[in-house]
Scaffold this motif. Structure first.
Motif, short mmCIF file in Angstrom:
data_model
loop_
_atom_site.label_atom_id
_atom_site.label_comp_id
_atom_site.label_asym_id
_atom_site.label_seq_id
_atom_site.Cartn_x
_atom_site.Cartn_y
_atom_site.Cartn_z
N GLN A 70 0.86 -1.26 0.09
CA GLN A 70 0.01 -0.03 0.02
C GLN A 70 0.61 1.23 -0.02
O GLN A 70 0.48 2.40 -0.55
CB GLN A 70 -0.93 0.05 1.27
N GLU A 71 2.00 1.19 0.57
CA GLU A 71 2.93 2.44 0.73
C GLU A 71 3.36 2.44 -0.73
O GLU A 71 3.77 3.79 -0.97
CB GLU A 71 4.23 1.92 1.64
N ASN A 74 0.71 4.11 -2.75
CA ASN A 74 0.90 5.53 -2.57
C ASN A 74 1.92 6.35 -3.21
O ASN A 74 1.55 7.47 -3.51
CB ASN A 74 0.76 5.75 -0.85
N VAL A 79 -1.51 10.12 -3.08
CA VAL A 79 -2.45 10.12 -2.24
C VAL A 79 -3.24 11.63 -2.13
O VAL A 79 -2.89 12.56 -2.51
CB VAL A 79 -2.14 9.92 -0.86
N SER A 82 -1.95 15.44 -1.74
CA SER A 82 -0.42 15.15 -1.95
C SER A 82 0.29 16.45 -2.09
O SER A 82 -0.18 17.50 -2.43
CB SER A 82 -0.06 14.36 -3.25
N THR A 86 4.82 14.00 -1.66
CA THR A 86 4.19 12.69 -1.71
C THR A 86 3.01 12.63 -2.89
O THR A 86 2.11 11.71 -3.10
CB THR A 86 3.17 12.75 -0.23
#
Length: 238
Positions: A70-71, A74, A79, A82, A86
């Motif tokens: 899941q990381e 992302n 996400v 963001s 990110t």
């Protein structure tokens, strides 16, 4: 910048819906450009890929596996909300018909429009409507009354659909460039490969028989989705 290509082959008639229709013609029109070529928006395709990856991650047997992948998802897709640190590492372009086909026909359409501008009485031999109608057709359906099996009043709807067997391609760009010696970047490419293989339905009506597709991921020289090293890599954690 790393460049990959996602190829989509339509195995059934498909609708890349744009959310509206054309009065007096269809209730649901397909997304198409000014030349009449249908296409699937990159933002929509990215969402479909992300959904398939999430579904695959959800069925992994171990909590540690699910958390790790899941990381990775992302990092790959970003996400909500963001920041620069990110945001998604992948940019998904619109899925269009092959470039050489579109360029050739677009040049002819531009030539016809130029003749029309110089001579208002000139009737173009080819128009964007001709292109759209050659690649699509209109299907009509109605709701059936479960009690007597008769069509329900005022339920007739029409939708334009893209003909099966047509090929579409989307350009995938990674910024910064992928480093295949990096474990995180290997993980992202592995996740993207299995997500691509899992993507089997797209477009409007995908839960009602339309939009059956076959997808493959390619770099400049190879088909990633045929490389079992990437497929086998998915699910592992360090």
């Amino acid at each position: 910048m790393s460049k990959y290509t996602l190829k989509i082959k339509l195995l059934s008639d498909t609708t890349f819906g744009r959310g509206d229709g054309v009065a007096g013609l269809v209730d649901q029109e397909v997304e198409h450009d000014r030349y009449g070529f249908p296409y699937l928006r990159g933002r929509t395709l990215k969402g479909l890929l992300s959904e398939e990856c999430d579904n695959l991650i959800a069925v992994l047997p171990e909590d540690s596996q699910r958390q790790h992948w899941q990381e990775i998802a992302n990092r790959l897709f970003g996400v909500p909300g963001s920041s620069l640190d990110t945001q998604a590492k992948i940019h998904v372009g619109d899925a269009c018909l092959p470039d050489d086909l579109r360029a050739s026909i677009a040049a002819q359409l531009d030539s016809e429009q130029d003749k029309k501008r110089r001579n208002p009485k000139y009737k173009p031999a080819l128009t964007s409507t001709d292109i759209l109608e050659s690649l699509t057709t209109i299907r009509r359906q109605t709701a059936i009354d479960p009690e007597d099996g008769a069509p329900m009043e005022h339920s007739l709807r029409s939708a334009r659909i893209i003909l099966r067997e047509l090929p579409f391609e989307s350009k995938l760009l990674f910024e910064p460039e992928l480093n295949k010696d990096s474990e995180d970047d290997k993980d992202m490419l592995a996740l993207l490969a299995v997500g691509t293989l899992a993507l089997r339905r797209i477009g409007s009506g995908r839960n009602r028989g339309r939009g059956h597709v076959q997808c493959s991921l390619h770099d400049s020289s190879n088909e990633i989705t045929k490389d079992m090293n990437y497929i086998d890599h998915f699910g592992r954690i360090k």
